[in-house]
Motif scaffolding. Structure first.
Motif, PDB file in Angstrom:
ATOM      1  N   GLY A 159       0.794  -1.218   0.000  1.00  0.00           N
ATOM      2  CA  GLY A 159       0.000   0.000   0.000  1.00  0.00           C
ATOM      3  C   GLY A 159       0.830   1.272   0.000  1.00  0.00           C
ATOM      4  N   TYR A 160       2.114   1.170  -0.347  1.00  0.00           N
ATOM      5  CA  TYR A 160       2.990   2.340  -0.379  1.00  0.00           C
ATOM      6  C   TYR A 160       3.174   2.800  -1.827  1.00  0.00           C
ATOM      7  CZ  TYR A 160       4.039   0.634   4.309  1.00  0.00           C
ATOM      8  OH  TYR A 160       3.920   0.204   5.609  1.00  0.00           O
ATOM      9  N   TYR A 161       3.257   4.096  -2.040  1.00  0.00           N
ATOM     10  CA  TYR A 161       3.440   4.617  -3.395  1.00  0.00           C
ATOM     11  C   TYR A 161       4.114   5.986  -3.322  1.00  0.00           C
ATOM     12  CZ  TYR A 161      -0.705   7.547  -2.517  1.00  0.00           C
ATOM     13  OH  TYR A 161      -1.594   8.460  -1.997  1.00  0.00           O
ATOM     14  N   ALA A 162       4.553   6.472  -4.485  1.00  0.00           N
ATOM     15  CA  ALA A 162       5.241   7.762  -4.552  1.00  0.00           C
ATOM     16  C   ALA A 162       4.680   8.588  -5.694  1.00  0.00           C
ATOM     17  CB  ALA A 162       6.741   7.548  -4.744  1.00  0.00           C
ATOM     18  N   LEU A 163       4.675   9.901  -5.502  1.00  0.00           N
ATOM     19  CA  LEU A 163       4.274  10.851  -6.533  1.00  0.00           C
ATOM     20  C   LEU A 163       5.400  11.849  -6.745  1.00  0.00           C
ATOM     21  CD1 LEU A 163       0.604  11.630  -5.383  1.00  0.00           C
ATOM     22  CD2 LEU A 163       1.330  10.030  -7.165  1.00  0.00           C
ATOM     23  N   ALA A 164       5.462  12.377  -7.942  1.00  0.00           N
ATOM     24  CA  ALA A 164       6.488  13.368  -8.241  1.00  0.00           C
ATOM     25  C   ALA A 164       6.302  14.593  -7.348  1.00  0.00           C
ATOM     26  CB  ALA A 164       6.422  13.765  -9.707  1.00  0.00           C
ATOM     27  N   ARG A 165       7.398  15.112  -6.856  1.00  0.00           N
ATOM     28  CA  ARG A 165       7.370  16.370  -6.093  1.00  0.00           C
ATOM     29  C   ARG A 165       7.640  17.503  -7.064  1.00  0.00           C
ATOM     30  NH1 ARG A 165      11.130  16.358  -1.020  1.00  0.00           N
ATOM     31  NH2 ARG A 165       9.432  14.989  -0.282  1.00  0.00           N
ATOM     32  N   VAL A 166       6.722  18.428  -7.159  1.00  0.00           N
ATOM     33  CA  VAL A 166       6.805  19.470  -8.186  1.00  0.00           C
ATOM     34  C   VAL A 166       7.234  20.793  -7.577  1.00  0.00           C
ATOM     35  CG1 VAL A 166       5.074  18.358  -9.637  1.00  0.00           C
ATOM     36  CG2 VAL A 166       4.359  20.050  -7.932  1.00  0.00           C
ATOM     37  N   ASN A 167       7.812  21.642  -8.448  1.00  0.00           N
ATOM     38  CA  ASN A 167       8.131  23.003  -8.051  1.00  0.00           C
ATOM     39  C   ASN A 167       6.848  23.794  -7.851  1.00  0.00           C
ATOM     40  OD1 ASN A 167      11.061  23.063  -8.156  1.00  0.00           O
ATOM     41  ND2 ASN A 167      10.856  22.772 -10.359  1.00  0.00           N
ATOM     42  N   GLY A 168       6.927  24.854  -7.106  1.00  0.00           N
ATOM     43  CA  GLY A 168       5.743  25.657  -6.838  1.00  0.00           C
ATOM     44  C   GLY A 168       5.423  26.655  -7.926  1.00  0.00           C
ATOM     45  N   ASP A 169       6.147  26.621  -9.063  1.00  0.00           N
ATOM     46  CA  ASP A 169       5.885  27.606 -10.116  1.00  0.00           C
ATOM     47  C   ASP A 169       4.711  27.184 -10.976  1.00  0.00           C
ATOM     48  OD1 ASP A 169       6.785  25.642 -11.877  1.00  0.00           O
ATOM     49  OD2 ASP A 169       8.811  26.441 -11.976  1.00  0.00           O
ATOM     50  N   GLU A 170       4.354  28.024 -11.908  1.00  0.00           N
ATOM     51  CA  GLU A 170       3.162  27.782 -12.726  1.00  0.00           C
ATOM     52  C   GLU A 170       3.331  26.617 -13.685  1.00  0.00           C
ATOM     53  OE1 GLU A 170       4.416  31.244 -15.993  1.00  0.00           O
ATOM     54  OE2 GLU A 170       2.512  31.343 -14.944  1.00  0.00           O
ATOM     55  N   HIS A 171       4.559  26.237 -13.972  1.00  0.00           N
ATOM     56  CA  HIS A 171       4.785  25.124 -14.897  1.00  0.00           C
ATOM     57  C   HIS A 171       4.808  23.775 -14.176  1.00  0.00           C
ATOM     58  CE1 HIS A 171       5.629  28.054 -17.997  1.00  0.00           C
ATOM     59  NE2 HIS A 171       6.547  28.622 -17.216  1.00  0.00           N
ATOM     60  N   ALA A 172       4.930  23.775 -12.863  1.00  0.00           N
ATOM     61  CA  ALA A 172       4.863  22.560 -12.041  1.00  0.00           C
ATOM     62  C   ALA A 172       5.815  21.473 -12.539  1.00  0.00           C
ATOM     63  CB  ALA A 172       3.434  22.019 -11.997  1.00  0.00           C
ATOM     64  N   HIS A 173       7.071  21.829 -12.708  1.00  0.00           N
ATOM     65  CA  HIS A 173       8.061  20.857 -13.141  1.00  0.00           C
ATOM     66  C   HIS A 173       8.437  19.936 -11.979  1.00  0.00           C
ATOM     67  CE1 HIS A 173       9.376  23.920 -16.389  1.00  0.00           C
ATOM     68  NE2 HIS A 173       8.451  23.099 -16.852  1.00  0.00           N
ATOM     69  N   PRO A 174       8.562  18.636 -12.236  1.00  0.00           N
ATOM     70  CA  PRO A 174       9.010  17.732 -11.161  1.00  0.00           C
ATOM     71  C   PRO A 174      10.422  18.076 -10.707  1.00  0.00           C
ATOM     72  CG  PRO A 174       8.057  16.500 -13.003  1.00  0.00           C
ATOM     73  CD  PRO A 174       8.228  17.913 -13.470  1.00  0.00           C
ATOM     74  N   LYS A 175      10.664  17.981  -9.420  1.00  0.00           N
ATOM     75  CA  LYS A 175      11.992  18.224  -8.875  1.00  0.00           C
ATOM     76  C   LYS A 175      12.886  17.020  -9.142  1.00  0.00           C
ATOM     77  CE  LYS A 175      10.728  21.498  -5.246  1.00  0.00           C
ATOM     78  NZ  LYS A 175      10.912  21.889  -3.822  1.00  0.00           N
ATOM     79  N   ASP A 176      14.146  17.271  -9.381  1.00  0.00           N
ATOM     80  CA  ASP A 176      15.098  16.220  -9.700  1.00  0.00           C
ATOM     81  C   ASP A 176      15.336  15.316  -8.503  1.00  0.00           C
ATOM     82  OD1 ASP A 176      17.114  14.796 -11.101  1.00  0.00           O
ATOM     83  OD2 ASP A 176      18.660  16.068 -10.200  1.00  0.00           O
ATOM     84  N   ARG A 177      15.099  14.017  -8.680  1.00  0.00           N
ATOM     85  CA  ARG A 177      15.350  12.989  -7.658  1.00  0.00           C
ATOM     86  C   ARG A 177      14.642  13.282  -6.328  1.00  0.00           C
ATOM     87  NH1 ARG A 177      20.526  13.762  -6.503  1.00  0.00           N
ATOM     88  NH2 ARG A 177      20.665  15.537  -7.911  1.00  0.00           N
ATOM     89  N   GLN A 178      13.454  13.853  -6.424  1.00  0.00           N
ATOM     90  CA  GLN A 178      12.640  14.059  -5.231  1.00  0.00           C
ATOM     91  C   GLN A 178      11.236  13.514  -5.480  1.00  0.00           C
ATOM     92  OE1 GLN A 178      12.764  17.804  -3.067  1.00  0.00           O
ATOM     93  NE2 GLN A 178      14.557  18.465  -4.244  1.00  0.00           N
ATOM     94  N   LEU A 179      10.727  12.770  -4.505  1.00  0.00           N
ATOM     95  CA  LEU A 179       9.385  12.205  -4.581  1.00  0.00           C
ATOM     96  C   LEU A 179       8.683  12.403  -3.242  1.00  0.00           C
ATOM     97  CD1 LEU A 179      10.223   8.777  -6.293  1.00  0.00           C
ATOM     98  CD2 LEU A 179       9.089  10.720  -7.401  1.00  0.00           C
ATOM     99  N   ASP A 180       7.363  12.477  -3.292  1.00  0.00           N
ATOM    100  CA  ASP A 180       6.559  12.442  -2.072  1.00  0.00           C
ATOM    101  C   ASP A 180       6.050  11.014  -1.909  1.00  0.00           C
ATOM    102  OD1 ASP A 180       6.660  15.178  -1.270  1.00  0.00           O
ATOM    103  OD2 ASP A 180       5.258  15.674  -2.877  1.00  0.00           O
ATOM    104  N   PHE A 181       6.344  10.400  -0.770  1.00  0.00           N
ATOM    105  CA  PHE A 181       5.996   9.005  -0.515  1.00  0.00           C
ATOM    106  C   PHE A 181       4.788   8.928   0.422  1.00  0.00           C
ATOM    107  CE2 PHE A 181      10.406   9.079  -1.734  1.00  0.00           C
ATOM    108  CZ  PHE A 181      10.562   7.958  -2.533  1.00  0.00           C
ATOM    109  N   TYR A 182       3.923   7.973   0.150  1.00  0.00           N
ATOM    110  CA  TYR A 182       2.694   7.816   0.920  1.00  0.00           C
ATOM    111  C   TYR A 182       2.479   6.341   1.255  1.00  0.00           C
ATOM    112  CZ  TYR A 182       1.793  12.490  -0.919  1.00  0.00           C
ATOM    113  OH  TYR A 182       1.903  13.815  -1.251  1.00  0.00           O
ATOM    114  N   GLY A 183       1.643   6.095   2.272  1.00  0.00           N
ATOM    115  CA  GLY A 183       1.305   4.729   2.661  1.00  0.00           C
ATOM    116  C   GLY A 183       1.053   4.636   4.146  1.00  0.00           C
ATOM    117  N   GLY A 184       0.792   3.421   4.602  1.00  0.00           N
ATOM    118  CA  GLY A 184       0.566   3.195   6.017  1.00  0.00           C
ATOM    119  C   GLY A 184      -0.730   3.828   6.504  1.00  0.00           C
ATOM    120  N   LEU A 185      -0.775   4.123   7.788  1.00  0.00           N
ATOM    121  CA  LEU A 185      -2.001   4.655   8.395  1.00  0.00           C
ATOM    122  C   LEU A 185      -2.344   6.033   7.862  1.00  0.00           C
ATOM    123  CD1 LEU A 185      -1.487   3.595  12.136  1.00  0.00           C
ATOM    124  CD2 LEU A 185      -2.643   2.344  10.307  1.00  0.00           C
ATOM    125  N   ARG A 186      -1.347   6.810   7.488  1.00  0.00           N
ATOM    126  CA  ARG A 186      -1.625   8.147   6.967  1.00  0.00           C
ATOM    127  C   ARG A 186      -2.359   8.075   5.634  1.00  0.00           C
ATOM    128  NH1 ARG A 186       2.986  12.198   8.905  1.00  0.00           N
ATOM    129  NH2 ARG A 186       3.718  11.047  10.724  1.00  0.00           N
TER     130      ARG A 186
END
Length: 289
Positions: A159-186
């Motif tokens: 039940g664990y997965y990752a999504l691209a972590r994006v810059n806060g600008d209007e183009h929303a480019h993914p950050k290099d070698r950074q991911l947001d990870f999710y899973g578990g009780l959260r």
């Protein structure tokens, strides 16, 4: 040793901050505080520093081995303390932080010290390490209504997965070698968790340098520190077995009555061993064998 404030630690606790790796444990309450400190002492940290209110008690044997600092951990108090230690410690000092009822595991930690692991990690030109906060919880909430027990701890095996972590600008480019990870009780009880606190990644191990700052969200002002690996190959990652989310969900009146058990078809009993976390893909050995 006992310091009356973070400022007192940084001014007078030079010996405690002179050499790493240093573990900073932030006590939000007294639940499993002694076992948390003993666990990290066993990993070989040079200094284990416990930040806690003055009213919290510690067993005599633990008190003799840790540095105690009077500090209110609530409302982001860990950020203030970590940044003060970064500024006070020599550049290049390895540090780690967590909360009570959280337990660090890294590949082969049963036979290798934290110092050995970080020496290797530094030789790979890495100054920080991604840790996954793996939720653990009591198997029987009738016996353990606080959701905390070391003897009958369980975790989610999928039940664990990752999504691209994006810059806060209007183009929303993914950050290099950074991911947001999710899973578990959260993830399973996300309706009870504020959106900014749902990810399970934390840069909990890092090396100090001039100008480095810990930010809210368990990341740093240096983007390279927030990456999960170098550009060339996979690097070591670690895991923190944490009762923190389970404890909060059962303590919160808005969620406690919705949860009769945390167990589901993808639960497995936690074995308190790094091999299980490696087998489940919850940390990465990289090139370290």
């Amino acid at each position: 040793m006992h310091h009356t404030s973070v400022q007192d630690l940084c001014a007078k606790g030079v010996a405690s901050l002179a050499k790493g790796p240093i573990a900073a444990i932030f006590a939000e309450d007294e639940v499993e505080l002694d076992t948390t400190l003993r666990h990290h002492l066993s990993l070989g940290f040079t200094s284990v520093i416990a930040f806690m209110p003055t009213s919290f008690a510690l067993p005599g044997d633990v008190t003799a081995q840790v540095v105690r600092v009077d500090h209110d951990v609530a409302d982001g108090g860990h950020v203030e303390a970590v940044n003060a230690m970064i500024a006070a410690a020599p550049a290049g000092t390895w540090m780690y932080y967590c909360y009570n009822a959280e337990y660090l595991f890294y590949p082969f930690c049963e036979t290798r010290s934290i110092g050995e692991m970080l020496t290797y990690h530094g030789e790979e030109r890495r100054d920080a390490m991604l840790t996954y906060v793996v939720d653990v919880y009591a198997g029987d909430l009738d016996k353990h209504p606080s959701a905390v027990t070391l003897e009958d701890a369980w975790l989610d095996k999928s039940g664990y997965y990752a999504l691209a972590r994006v810059n806060g600008d209007e183009h929303a480019h993914p950050k290099d070698r950074q991911l947001d990870f999710y899973g578990g009780l959260r993830w399973r009880y996300e309706e009870h968790i504020p959106a900014p606190r749902r990810n399970i990644d934390r840069i909990a191990i890092f090396r100090t340098k001039d100008g480095l700052k810990l930010l809210e969200g368990h990341v740093f002002n240096d983007e390279e520190y927030n990456t999960y690996a170098c550009p060339w190959h996979n690097n070591l990652t670690a895991a923190i077995a944490s009762f923190r989310t389970a404890k909060a969900l059962k303590r919160n009146p808005g969620s406690t009555f919705d949860i009769a058990t945390f167990k589901w078809h993808n639960s497995a009993q936690f074995e308190w061993h790094s091999r299980q976390l490696l087998d489940l893909g919850l940390m990465e050995p990289g090139q370290w064998f």
